[in-house]
Design an enzyme around this catalytic site. Structure first.
Site, PDB file in Angstrom:
ATOM      1  N   ASP A 100      -5.602  -2.935  -3.291  1.00  0.00           N
ATOM      2  CA  ASP A 100      -4.589  -2.682  -2.273  1.00  0.00           C
ATOM      3  C   ASP A 100      -4.124  -3.976  -1.608  1.00  0.00           C
ATOM      4  O   ASP A 100      -4.911  -4.710  -1.018  1.00  0.00           O
ATOM      5  CB  ASP A 100      -5.183  -1.741  -1.219  1.00  0.00           C
ATOM      6  CG  ASP A 100      -4.144  -1.134  -0.305  1.00  0.00           C
ATOM      7  OD1 ASP A 100      -3.327  -1.892   0.239  1.00  0.00           O
ATOM      8  OD2 ASP A 100      -4.151   0.101  -0.140  1.00  0.00           O
ATOM      9  N   SER A 137       0.842  -1.186   0.000  1.00  0.00           N
ATOM     10  CA  SER A 137       0.000   0.000   0.000  1.00  0.00           C
ATOM     11  C   SER A 137       0.884   1.246   0.000  1.00  0.00           C
ATOM     12  O   SER A 137       1.830   1.347  -0.777  1.00  0.00           O
ATOM     13  CB  SER A 137      -0.953  -0.052   1.195  1.00  0.00           C
ATOM     14  OG  SER A 137      -1.935   0.948   1.109  1.00  0.00           O
TER      15      SER A 137
END
Length: 275
Positions: A202, A45
């Site tokens: 993500d 991320s």
């Protein structure tokens, strides 16, 4: 205490969106006192960008560029006054900043650095990637607040497939910017892009702190928030901010909060070094 910790053979840059600027401030201050030379690193991320910037030696430039980009925005969402960026500006701003900061010189440093892996995740193929990704994001938030750990168990049950990508090789092939931006896709704020022909969301929804492969030696796991349940593993050290970071995960409107988050990392490092 920081002086008692052995130098890391591995560093894990956890996710956390803009909270990851704490990692940059923390490591920048530690680097003034100790030379860190990890053999393996992972990022997920926002930690993928934080890790790449630290490896390339441009973490402060990233802070400046992101802060400048935020100066131009005074809102995150406007359903009734969408502009050329749509109802949310996040994805365009993030991609633009990453492309500027991770230029050819920065990517070359990552390509030549010690092992760096970035985790990405693929949602199940339903034909509706944004809706599917949104459902996965909701499940992730529920798991996060229930398990209270950076490591999750729900991902595979819902068909989310996560894996580590060789960022050194990707940088050599000129695709590092695409990988970093793909690693931080949070539906519905971000539209899931393609990576090697498959939709991406993500990677932090599968694990907020993925260990490198292979996973060996002293490991510093740089979190961006505290967790109540952390596994006790030999030679693994979890490190997190002393207070809640001023920056919110995806608030793209206040550059001061970015700098305050960086400064919190610097302050935490100074406290550790002087303990």
């Amino acid at each position: 205490m920081m002086p008692d910790l052995p130098d890391p053979e591995q560093i894990v840059f956890s996710g956390g969106g803009l909270r990851c600027f704490w990692q940059g401030g923390f490591l920048s201050r530690i680097g003034q006192e100790r030379t860190l030379t990890p053999q393996r690193m992972t990022g997920v991320s926002g930690g993928a960008l934080a890790g790449a910037a630290w490896i390339a030696g441009i973490a402060e430039r990233l802070l400046d560029e992101m802060s400048s980009a935020f100066e131009e925005r005074d809102h995150n969402l406007d359903l009734f006054d969408a502009d050329s960026d749509g109802i949310t500006p996040h994805q365009k701003i993030y991609c633009d900043v990453v492309a500027r900061v991770m230029d050819d010189a920065a990517c070359a440093k990552v390509a030549q650095a010690a092992q760096f892996q970035i985790q990405i995740a693929h949602p199940p193929e339903t034909g509706h990637p944004t809706l599917t990704g949104t459902a996965l994001a909701a499940a992730y938030e529920a798991e996060l607040h229930t398990v209270k750990s950076p490591h999750f168990s729900w991902a595979e049950k819902l068909g989310l497939q996560a894996h580590l990508v060789d960022a050194n090789e990707v940088a050599q092939n000129g695709r590092l910017v695409d990988l970093i931006t793909a690693a931080a896709v949070i539906p519905p704020v971000f539209e899931p892009p393609l990576w090697d022909g498959k939709r991406v969301v993500d990677g932090g929804m599968a694990d907020q702190a993925p260990m490198p492969a292979p996973n060996e030696g002293v490991t510093w796991v740089l979190l961006t928030r505290p967790y109540k349940r952390l596994p006790e593993m030999e030679n693994r050290f979890y490190i997190w901010p002393s207070n809640e970071t001023p920056a919110d995960k995806i608030d793209f409107t206040d550059p001061r909060k970015l700098r305050d988050t960086w400064d919190l990392g610097v302050s935490d490092a100074e406290n550790w070094l002087s303990a």
